[in-house]
Design an enzyme around this catalytic site. Structure first.
Site, PDB file in Angstrom:
ATOM      1  CG  ASN A 194      35.857 -13.543 -26.613  1.00 53.11           C
ATOM      2  OD1 ASN A 194      36.752 -14.177 -27.177  1.00 53.11           O
ATOM      3  ND2 ASN A 194      35.442 -12.365 -27.013  1.00 53.11           N
ATOM      4  N   GLY A 229      31.372  -3.604 -15.864  1.00 58.01           N
ATOM      5  CA  GLY A 229      30.442  -3.077 -14.871  1.00 58.01           C
ATOM      6  C   GLY A 229      28.980  -3.260 -15.213  1.00 58.01           C
ATOM      7  CD  GLU A 230      23.800  -4.268 -14.296  1.00 53.31           C
ATOM      8  OE1 GLU A 230      24.169  -5.192 -15.051  1.00 53.31           O
ATOM      9  OE2 GLU A 230      22.801  -3.562 -14.531  1.00 53.31           O
ATOM     10  CB  CYS A 281      33.483  -6.954 -20.804  1.00 52.95           C
ATOM     11  SG  CYS A 281      32.731  -8.035 -19.614  1.00 52.95           S
ATOM     12  CD  GLU A 299      38.988  -4.388 -20.747  1.00 51.86           C
ATOM     13  OE1 GLU A 299      40.064  -4.518 -20.154  1.00 51.86           O
ATOM     14  OE2 GLU A 299      38.426  -5.302 -21.357  1.00 51.86           O
ATOM     15  CB  CYS A 323      28.476 -13.110 -14.497  1.00 52.08           C
ATOM     16  SG  CYS A 323      27.078 -12.003 -14.278  1.00 52.08           S
ATOM     17  CB  SER A 360      23.208 -10.280 -19.692  1.00 50.17           C
ATOM     18  OG  SER A 360      23.830  -9.239 -20.399  1.00 50.17           O
ATOM     19  CG  LEU A 361      17.571 -14.892 -20.081  1.00 47.79           C
ATOM     20  CD1 LEU A 361      16.842 -14.026 -19.059  1.00 47.79           C
ATOM     21  CD2 LEU A 361      16.583 -15.409 -21.120  1.00 47.79           C
ATOM     22  CG  HIS A 362      24.073 -15.086 -19.742  1.00 47.78           C
ATOM     23  ND1 HIS A 362      24.278 -14.583 -20.997  1.00 47.78           N
ATOM     24  CD2 HIS A 362      24.518 -14.130 -18.880  1.00 47.78           C
ATOM     25  CE1 HIS A 362      24.823 -13.376 -20.903  1.00 47.78           C
ATOM     26  NE2 HIS A 362      24.965 -13.078 -19.646  1.00 47.78           N
ATOM     27  CB  CYS A 405      32.114  -1.736 -26.462  1.00 53.43           C
ATOM     28  SG  CYS A 405      31.709  -2.771 -25.061  1.00 53.43           S
ATOM     29  CB  SER A 454      24.148  -4.550 -21.897  1.00 50.03           C
ATOM     30  OG  SER A 454      24.123  -5.917 -21.545  1.00 50.03           O
ATOM     31  CB  CYS A 476      31.310  -6.053 -12.522  1.00 45.77           C
ATOM     32  SG  CYS A 476      29.517  -6.284 -12.541  1.00 45.77           S
ATOM     33  CB  CYS A 499      31.963 -12.032 -16.632  1.00 42.54           C
ATOM     34  SG  CYS A 499      32.393 -10.311 -16.884  1.00 42.54           S
TER      35      CYS A 499
HETATM   36  N1  SAH Z   1      26.999  -5.916 -16.815  1.00 39.13           N
HETATM   37  C1  SAH Z   1      26.231  -5.787 -17.981  1.00 39.13           C
HETATM   38  C2  SAH Z   1      26.964  -5.129 -19.140  1.00 39.13           C
HETATM   39  C3  SAH Z   1      28.397  -5.495 -19.315  1.00 39.13           C
HETATM   40  S1  SAH Z   1      28.712  -7.160 -19.813  1.00 39.13           S
HETATM   41  C4  SAH Z   1      25.678  -7.130 -18.417  1.00 39.13           C
HETATM   42  O1  SAH Z   1      26.075  -8.150 -17.848  1.00 39.13           O
HETATM   43  O2  SAH Z   1      24.830  -7.139 -19.295  1.00 39.13           O
HETATM   44  C5  SAH Z   1      28.220  -7.125 -21.525  1.00 39.13           C
HETATM   45  C6  SAH Z   1      27.935  -8.480 -22.117  1.00 39.13           C
HETATM   46  O3  SAH Z   1      29.152  -9.238 -22.274  1.00 39.13           O
HETATM   47  C7  SAH Z   1      27.011  -9.333 -21.264  1.00 39.13           C
HETATM   48  O4  SAH Z   1      25.974  -9.887 -22.030  1.00 39.13           O
HETATM   49  C8  SAH Z   1      27.950 -10.394 -20.742  1.00 39.13           C
HETATM   50  O5  SAH Z   1      27.271 -11.546 -20.411  1.00 39.13           O
HETATM   51  C9  SAH Z   1      28.914 -10.572 -21.894  1.00 39.13           C
HETATM   52  N2  SAH Z   1      30.160 -11.258 -21.536  1.00 39.13           N
HETATM   53  C10 SAH Z   1      30.854 -11.169 -20.386  1.00 39.13           C
HETATM   54  N3  SAH Z   1      31.958 -11.959 -20.444  1.00 39.13           N
HETATM   55  C11 SAH Z   1      31.952 -12.555 -21.648  1.00 39.13           C
HETATM   56  C12 SAH Z   1      32.820 -13.478 -22.312  1.00 39.13           C
HETATM   57  N4  SAH Z   1      33.915 -13.939 -21.726  1.00 39.13           N
HETATM   58  N5  SAH Z   1      32.506 -13.874 -23.563  1.00 39.13           N
HETATM   59  C13 SAH Z   1      31.401 -13.387 -24.183  1.00 39.13           C
HETATM   60  N6  SAH Z   1      30.549 -12.521 -23.612  1.00 39.13           N
HETATM   61  C14 SAH Z   1      30.817 -12.099 -22.360  1.00 39.13           C
HETATM   62 FE1  SF4 Z   2      29.239  -7.733 -14.287  1.00 36.92          FE
HETATM   63 FE2  SF4 Z   2      28.092  -7.981 -16.706  1.00 36.92          FE
HETATM   64 FE3  SF4 Z   2      30.408  -9.248 -16.122  1.00 36.92          FE
HETATM   65 FE4  SF4 Z   2      28.149 -10.053 -14.985  1.00 36.92          FE
HETATM   66  S1  SF4 Z   2      28.642 -10.105 -17.168  1.00 36.92           S
HETATM   67  S2  SF4 Z   2      30.113  -9.756 -13.919  1.00 36.92           S
HETATM   68  S3  SF4 Z   2      27.083  -8.126 -14.679  1.00 36.92           S
HETATM   69  S4  SF4 Z   2      30.097  -7.055 -16.234  1.00 36.92           S
END
Ligand code: SAH
Ligand code: SF4
Length: 351
Positions: free
Chosen positions: A290, A159-160, A333, A90, A114, A214-216, A103, A191, A110, A117
């Site tokens: 989200n 994806g990463e 995503c 997507e 995480c 992406s730190l979190h 985007c 990212s 991926c 996600c």
């Molecule tokens: N894999 C890479 C890029 C794709 S994810 C990464 O992790 O950075 C892009 C961003 O969307 C990341 O910061 C990720 O943490 C965030 N993300 C993933 N799932 C999400 C969700 N359900 N709600 C909000 N942000 C989310």
């Molecule tokens: Fe992959 Fe980014 Fe989702 Fe983590 S947040 S599973 S690295 S797409």
């Protein structure tokens, strides 16, 4: 002979692969990337003979639009693309005031998994090639009237990016190409979930493409639970790579921080983030989680978000909150793909 995938090639590569004069390569590149013409018969300045040769040897476009969802809450459209092997990814276009942001995805699924996600839940299917990545932008361009606006591109879909480094950097160079989409480097952001090797390579690139990390969480235990890659590259290793990045490029970067209620949204969490982020020239982007069906997290309340943001701001950080776009179309995503596949599976089930 292997079929040539044209959208992943530069003009000179097209000319070489088809044994043509260099200007022919430029013509074909322009048709694909600038005019977004994917039917060789419509490439009117090529001879019939050359068109036949291209049709025979090449794949002009690897994707088609499978599904479109429009948000009623904001000007967001989410497109599901289907590739030649039947895989889906997507991509999203967000129009907000004067900004248009695309985007895009870099992998089907991926491998990093995480915890919060939707894409992580899918698991990993395969990498996208640079043409498949660029084609997302080419499709999205037909959904917006850019006028005088310059679009931004964020590699924040499925994806990463740094686990598909070579095709991702190729796609960036294709998107920046003057004969094609011609996007400025500073309008592109990649990212990463914190892949240290990728960050080091990215630091050595000779361009001004932006970086988001992406730190979190700034606590190793918690971060390892949320972002399993942290077990390989813990916070101190990540910090080393980011220092290298800043020494090398002298550029700001952004920490993305998805807020999960009761998990990483306390003031202690904010303080740990502040201490960690303070060592860099960086911004922090707070993203309220989200919701994803089947995942056991809660989005934070508005008050929790504001308290978190204020704490960072008062500590001297530049902290923004990402306005949520397209929540009603599952714009986070990986979500549309899942819903689409779930519903088609259900359909099959009923047949
Ligand atoms: N894999 C890479 C890029 C794709 S994810 C990464 O992790 O950075 C892009 C961003 O969307 C990341 O910061 C990720 O943490 C965030 N993300 C993933 N799932 C999400 C969700 N359900 N709600 C909000 N942000 C989310
Ligand atoms: Fe992959 Fe980014 Fe989702 Fe983590 S947040 S599973 S690295 S797409």
């Amino acid at each position: 002979m292997e079929t040539l995938i044209l959208t992943r090639l530069f003009p000179e590569e097209i000319a070489e692969a088809l044994n043509l004069e260099p200007y022919r390569g430029r013509q074909i590149f322009r048709w694909l990337h600038k005019k977004r013409v994917f039917d060789v018969e419509n490439m009117t300045d090529l001879s019939k003979e050359l068109r036949n040769q291209i049709a025979e040897k090449c794949v002009l476009v690897q994707s088609q639009i499978a599904h479109i969802r429009e948000s009623f809450l904001s000007d967001t459209k989410k497109i599901l693309l289907k590739y030649r092997d039947g895989q889906f990814v997507e991509c999203v276009v967000i129009t907000h005031r004067n900004r248009v942001t695309f985007c895009i995805s870099t992998q089907v699924g991926c491998p990093l998994g995480c915890a919060f996600c939707a894409t992580g839940k899918v698991g990993f299917k395969r990498n996208l090639n640079a043409g498949e990545i660029v084609e997302q932008v080419l499709h999205l361009l037909s959904f917006v009237d850019l006028g005088k606006k310059n679009p931004n591109i964020v590699y924040m879909g499925m994806g990463e990016p740094f686990w598909n480094y070579d095709e991702v950097t190729r796609s960036i160079k294709l998107l920046m190409h003057q004969l094609g989409v011609n996007i400025g480097a500073r309008r592109i952001t990649v990212s990463t979930a914190g892949d240290v090797k990728g960050i080091m390579k990215f630091a050595d690139e000779d361009w001004q493409v932006r970086l988001s990390v992406s730190l979190h969480s700034a606590d190793d235990n918690l971060r390892s639970r949320l972002v399993p890659l942290n077990r390989k590259y813990p916070l101190n290793k990540l910090a080393e790579a980011l220092h290298y990045y800043q020494e090398k490029t002298n550029r700001m970067f952004t920490f993305e921080y998805v807020l999960l209620s009761g998990v990483n949204d306390s003031l202690e969490d904010a303080d740990a983030l502040l201490q960690y982020a303070k060592q860099f020239k960086c911004n922090v982007n707070i993203i309220p989680w989200n919701p994803v069906a089947g995942l056991n997290f809660q989005p934070p309340s508005k008050e929790a978000c504001e308290k978190f943001q204020n704490y960072l701001t008062q500590g001297g950080l530049n902290a923004t909150m990402r306005r949520e776009h397209g929540q009603d179309i599952e714009a986070a995503c990986g979500q549309l793909r899942r819903i689409f596949l779930d519903s088609t599976q259900n359909c099959n089930h009923h047949q």
